[in-house]
Structures are given as structure tokens and as C-alpha cells.
Design a protein around this motif. Structure first.
Motif, PDB file in Angstrom:
ATOM      1  N   VAL A 242       1.071  -1.472  -0.227  1.00 49.07           N
ATOM      2  CA  VAL A 242      -0.227  -0.131   0.505  1.00 49.07           C
ATOM      3  C   VAL A 242       0.642   1.488  -0.183  1.00 49.07           C
ATOM      4  CG1 VAL A 242      -1.796   1.361   1.499  1.00 49.07           C
ATOM      5  CG2 VAL A 242      -1.963  -1.387   0.953  1.00 49.07           C
ATOM      6  N   ASN A 243       0.502   2.194  -0.884  1.00 46.69           N
ATOM      7  CA  ASN A 243       1.000   3.413  -0.792  1.00 46.69           C
ATOM      8  C   ASN A 243       0.533   4.791   0.285  1.00 46.69           C
ATOM      9  OD1 ASN A 243       2.277   5.829  -1.966  1.00 46.69           O
ATOM     10  ND2 ASN A 243       2.368   5.865  -3.359  1.00 46.69           N
ATOM     11  N   LEU A 244       1.261   5.332   1.381  1.00 47.49           N
ATOM     12  CA  LEU A 244       1.022   5.946   2.487  1.00 47.49           C
ATOM     13  C   LEU A 244       0.083   7.406   1.898  1.00 47.49           C
ATOM     14  CD1 LEU A 244       3.794   5.597   4.913  1.00 47.49           C
ATOM     15  CD2 LEU A 244       1.166   4.180   5.302  1.00 47.49           C
ATOM     16  N   ALA A 245       0.487   8.006   0.653  1.00 45.18           N
ATOM     17  CA  ALA A 245      -0.418   8.897   0.529  1.00 45.18           C
ATOM     18  C   ALA A 245      -2.034   8.326  -0.311  1.00 45.18           C
ATOM     19  CB  ALA A 245       0.513   9.308  -0.883  1.00 45.18           C
ATOM     20  N   ASP A 246      -1.868   7.031  -0.361  1.00 44.55           N
ATOM     21  CA  ASP A 246      -2.905   7.059  -0.970  1.00 44.55           C
ATOM     22  C   ASP A 246      -3.874   5.991   0.258  1.00 44.55           C
ATOM     23  OD1 ASP A 246      -2.670   6.697  -3.499  1.00 44.55           O
ATOM     24  OD2 ASP A 246      -1.895   4.810  -3.141  1.00 44.55           O
ATOM     25  N   ILE A 247      -3.335   6.689   1.883  1.00 47.21           N
ATOM     26  CA  ILE A 247      -4.441   6.428   3.174  1.00 47.21           C
ATOM     27  C   ILE A 247      -5.163   7.299   2.850  1.00 47.21           C
ATOM     28  CG2 ILE A 247      -3.903   6.474   5.636  1.00 47.21           C
ATOM     29  CD1 ILE A 247      -3.026   3.672   4.221  1.00 47.21           C
ATOM     30  N   ASP A 248      -6.543   7.145   3.479  1.00 47.84           N
ATOM     31  CA  ASP A 248      -8.180   7.881   2.994  1.00 47.84           C
ATOM     32  C   ASP A 248      -7.831   8.682   4.458  1.00 47.84           C
ATOM     33  OD1 ASP A 248      -8.541   8.188   0.323  1.00 47.84           O
ATOM     34  OD2 ASP A 248      -9.693   6.225   0.793  1.00 47.84           O
ATOM     35  N   ILE A 249      -7.936   7.694   5.333  1.00 45.30           N
ATOM     36  CA  ILE A 249      -7.997   8.479   7.259  1.00 45.30           C
ATOM     37  C   ILE A 249      -6.559   7.616   8.202  1.00 45.30           C
ATOM     38  CG2 ILE A 249      -9.197   9.168   9.385  1.00 45.30           C
ATOM     39  CD1 ILE A 249     -11.484   8.133   7.568  1.00 45.30           C
ATOM     40  N   LEU A 267       5.821  10.267   8.410  1.00 54.02           N
ATOM     41  CA  LEU A 267       4.626   9.525   7.712  1.00 54.02           C
ATOM     42  C   LEU A 267       3.875   9.976   6.379  1.00 54.02           C
ATOM     43  CD1 LEU A 267       2.230   7.562  10.075  1.00 54.02           C
ATOM     44  CD2 LEU A 267       4.525   6.320   8.739  1.00 54.02           C
ATOM     45  N   ARG A 268       4.534  11.535   6.684  1.00 54.67           N
ATOM     46  CA  ARG A 268       3.754  12.838   5.671  1.00 54.67           C
ATOM     47  C   ARG A 268       2.072  12.470   5.373  1.00 54.67           C
ATOM     48  NH1 ARG A 268       8.971  11.133   3.009  1.00 54.67           N
ATOM     49  NH2 ARG A 268      10.579  12.971   3.699  1.00 54.67           N
ATOM     50  N   ILE A 269       2.133  12.464   5.690  1.00 56.07           N
ATOM     51  CA  ILE A 269       0.283  12.439   6.002  1.00 56.07           C
ATOM     52  C   ILE A 269      -0.481  13.710   6.228  1.00 56.07           C
ATOM     53  CG2 ILE A 269      -1.895  11.000   7.311  1.00 56.07           C
ATOM     54  CD1 ILE A 269      -0.298   8.369   6.792  1.00 56.07           C
ATOM     55  N   PRO A 270      -0.909  14.220   5.716  1.00 55.87           N
ATOM     56  CA  PRO A 270      -1.576  15.701   6.409  1.00 55.87           C
ATOM     57  C   PRO A 270      -2.586  15.600   7.504  1.00 55.87           C
ATOM     58  CG  PRO A 270      -2.329  15.035   3.984  1.00 55.87           C
ATOM     59  CD  PRO A 270      -0.939  14.253   4.420  1.00 55.87           C
ATOM     60  N   MET A 271      -2.121  16.268   8.867  1.00 52.23           N
ATOM     61  CA  MET A 271      -3.382  16.320   9.713  1.00 52.23           C
ATOM     62  C   MET A 271      -4.674  16.635   9.323  1.00 52.23           C
ATOM     63  SD  MET A 271      -1.882  15.607  12.446  1.00 52.23           S
ATOM     64  CE  MET A 271      -2.957  16.034  13.966  1.00 52.23           C
ATOM     65  N   GLU A 272      -5.188  16.993   8.118  1.00 57.53           N
ATOM     66  CA  GLU A 272      -6.774  16.833   7.179  1.00 57.53           C
ATOM     67  C   GLU A 272      -6.653  14.947   7.464  1.00 57.53           C
ATOM     68  OE1 GLU A 272      -3.701  19.283   6.695  1.00 57.53           O
ATOM     69  OE2 GLU A 272      -4.137  19.037   4.372  1.00 57.53           O
TER      70      GLU A 272
END
Ligand code: ACO
Length: 328
Positions: A242-249, A267-272
């Protein structure tokens, strides 16, 4: 290999609210300190006579209703908790009795705040092995009963609650994709209740020394958490391709807002994309990730087809992550 996912979900929190203002009356603390250091505004506490099994049973009943199943359809109950009603007798058996799951075997998993992820992982494997078809996974805690109400360093962080998921086969393309579990074993005062077990049985002296309560080295736990959460999430993503950029939540264990922000950044996952409800419930240990999922469902934020990552850490020290495509 069948796809295993969630057929029904439920959450429950006790009614009693313990706000930061309530804590100000008990220990030398302030709403400002607790809010800026942790993100917590209030938490729920069980009432006298209410046990972890009561919280778990309420969440379980809601999950069964959501799945349109009867308690007798459940073959196994896995309960993640570190605050069981009794020291000996598994708490999941009490839930089995309370909800009338007469055909279910039941056992507890003690992996502290990582327990919900561990339990979903075990449940998925047991269904995929062909041994069971319907498993109830519950995370339930009454940590308020285990903290030292005079210890401002630790007690203000925790709260009580429960969440439950019915696991079973779901349609192709949905359900649990991958998970990762890790442990960095310690045998010290990083995060534990020292007395009341078999090594240091509860004596009058140990009770008077307050050794029957949760002790924690906050700084050490903090450092572990900011390392473990991103590591576990990356490993789970790798296991599932899985690509972490594809995580929705991202549903992180709700222990401390600063820990969550640090993990999301690494993780470069935005807080939104990060779900937060720490302000409402504080750290509810094994119930925390489930309570977050429950709130996201109630708000309509989590929808069928969403790719979600759960990630947590806790006493042990345990940590883990699980990735799934929401199937309801
Ligand atoms: N109110 C006011 N002051 C406080 C409080 C409080 N409730 N608690 C501690 N302080 C004081 C300390 O005494 C210290 O004072 P000093 O500088 O005069 O000694 C000062 O505030 C700063 O303390 P720190 O420990 O440096 O505060 P920090 O910013 O690290 O935050 C905290 C402490 C919130 C506990 C943080 O370390 C943390 O969240 N750690 C992780 C804990 C965690 O996630 N535990 C969950 C484990 S999950 C499980 O398995 C059960």
C-alpha cells in the motif's frame, strides 16, 4: 483466501464526564497545561459498580445490531484490555455471559493500547484459517480505576470506553489488507502497574506506597511512541503493498496530540487525514482506536471503500498497525 473485514461496529462510553476543570480541583494542574501538552479537554469515567465488561458488552451489542446478527451467531470473542474486571477470570467471559453469546469461546489479549490492532490481526488470521466465521473483537478499558488520582503526571491522561467490531467474510476488494505487530520488551517502570501481580503481590505496604497504580515515565514513552508509530505504519503498508499517500484516514492511538502530529509528519500524512477525538475521551488504551472509528462513522466521515490505517503503541512496550479498506 477469503477477505476478512468488519460486518458491524459499535462503541460505548460511560456517561460521567471528567473535565480538565474537574482535575484542577483534585491536583495541581490547569486546563491550559493539559490542553497544550496533550490535547485532552475531557474524558469519561466509569461509575461505582460499572466494570470494563459492562462497557464492552454495550459496545458489543451495538456492533451485533449493526451487523444484523444475534449474539448466538458469534463463535469467538477476543477482548483487548489491560483493565479487566478481575485479576483472574478473563473479562471476555463476562462479556460472553452479559450479551448471551452462548456459542462463543472467549479470551483476553493484554497488549495495552496496541490491543485492538493485535486482536483484529488474530481474529483475521483465525477466520482465514477456516476455524471460525464470525468473531467479535472488542477493545474495552476502565483505566480510571488503575490510575493514582493523586498523580498529576499520569492520571490526567486516561479515560474509559469501549468499541467492538464483528469480523467476518466481506466482498472481494474490501477488508483487512495487512498488519504489523512489534514489541520492545522492557522490565522497568516505563509503563506498568508493579504490585498486585504474582511477582509483587499486593500487601498493605505496597498499597500504602501506591504501587498498585499505573506508573509511567512519560518522556521515555513519548520518545518510544514517536518512533514506533511511523515504523509500524510503514511496515504494515509495505506488507500490504500500500502507498501511504493513498491512505484516506489515519486512526492513531489517541494518547497525546503532539505524538500524533509527530507521527503524521514522519509519515508525510497531512493532519486533515488524521482522525482526532483525543479532546473528548483522553487515552482510553485498547478502546481508543475503536472509539475513533466509531466517532468517524457517526459523523459520516468514514465511508465504504475508504482506505484506512490504524496505528498504536502501549505498555510492554507493544506497537502495531493495520490497514484495511472499509467494508460497510
Ligand atoms: N499539570 C501541570 N504540570 C504537570 C502535570 C500536570 N498534569 N504533569 C506534569 N507536570 C509538570 C512536571 O512536573 C514538569 O515540571 P518540572 O519541569 O517542574 O519538573 C513539567 O510539567 C513538564 O513535565 P514533562 O514530563 O517534561 O512534560 P511533557 O511535555 O513531556 O508532557 C506527558 C508530559 C504529557 C506525560 C508526555 O510526556 C506524554 O504524553 N508522554 C507519553 C505518555 C503516553 O502516551 N502514555 C500512554 C501510554 S499507553 C498505555 O499503554 C497505557
Amino acid at each position: 483466501m477469503n477477505n476478512v473485514g468488519i460486518l458491524g461496529f459499535g462503541k460505548y462510553v460511560p456517561e460521567k464526564i471528567m473535565s480538565n476543570a474537574d482535575w484542577e480541583k483534585l491536583v495541581d494542574t490547569s486546563d491550559e497545561w493539559i490542553t497544550t501538552r496533550t490535547g485532552i479537554k475531557e474524558r469519561r469515567f466509569v461509575e461505582e459498580g460499572q466494570g470494563t465488561s459492562d462497557l464492552g458488552a454495550e459496545a458489543a451489542k451495538k456492533a451485533l445490531k449493526d451487523a444484523r446478527l444475534e449474539a448466538k451467531d458469534i463463535e469467538l470473542i477476543i477482548l483487548a484490555t489491560c483493565s479487566a474486571d478481575y485479576r483472574v477470570q478473563n473479562c471476555s467471559s463476562l462479556i460472553q455471559k452479559k450479551i448471551g453469546a452462548v456459542n462463543a469461546a472467549a479470551f483476553d489479549i493484554q497488549a495495552a493500547c496496541s490491543g485492538f490492532i493485535y486482536s483484529l490481526t488474530v481474529g483475521k488470521a483465525l477466520i482465514q484459517s477456516g476455524m471460525y466465521k464470525k468473531i467479535l473483537v472488542i477493545g474495552a478499558e476502565s483505566i480510571s480505576r488503575l490510575v493514582d488520582m493523586q498523580d498529576r503526571n499520569t492520571a490526567i491522561l486516561f479515560g474509559d470506553g469501549a468499541a467492538a467490531a464483528v469480523l467476518g467474510e466481506v466482498e472481494e476488494g474490501y477488508g483487512i489488507i495487512s498488519s504489523y505487530m512489534g514489541t520492545e520488551g522492557v522490565d522497568d517502570d516505563t509503563l506498568r502497574i508493579k504490585a498486585g501481580g504474582t511477582l509483587y503481590p499486593a500487601t498493605v505496604e505496597r498499597v500504602e506506597n501506591r504501587e498498585i497504580y499505573l506508573e509511567m515515565n512519560g518522556t521515555d514513552v513519548f520518545k518510544f511512541a514517536v518512533r514506533a508509530l511511523p515504523h509500524a505504519t510503514k511496515e504494515a503498508a509495505k506488507n500490504g503493498n500500500v502507498n501511504l499517500a493513498d491512505i484516506d484516514i489515519l486512526f492513531p492511538h489517541q494518547a497525546n496530540l503532539r505524538i500524533i502530529e509527530s507521527a503524521a509528519k514522519r509519515l508525510r500524512i497531512p493532519m486533515e487525514k488524521v482522525y482526532l477525538n483525543i479532546h473528548k475521551y483522553g487515552n482510553t488504551s485498547a478502546a481508543s482506536i475503536g472509539l475513533a472509528i466509531g466517532d468517524a462513522l457517526e459523523e459520516g466521515r468514514l465511508k465504504k471503500g475508504d482506505l484506512i490505517a490504524l496505528t498504536g503503541f502501549g505498555a510492554g512496550l507493544t506497537y502495531g498497525s493495520l490497514i484495511m479498506r472499509w467494508s460497510k
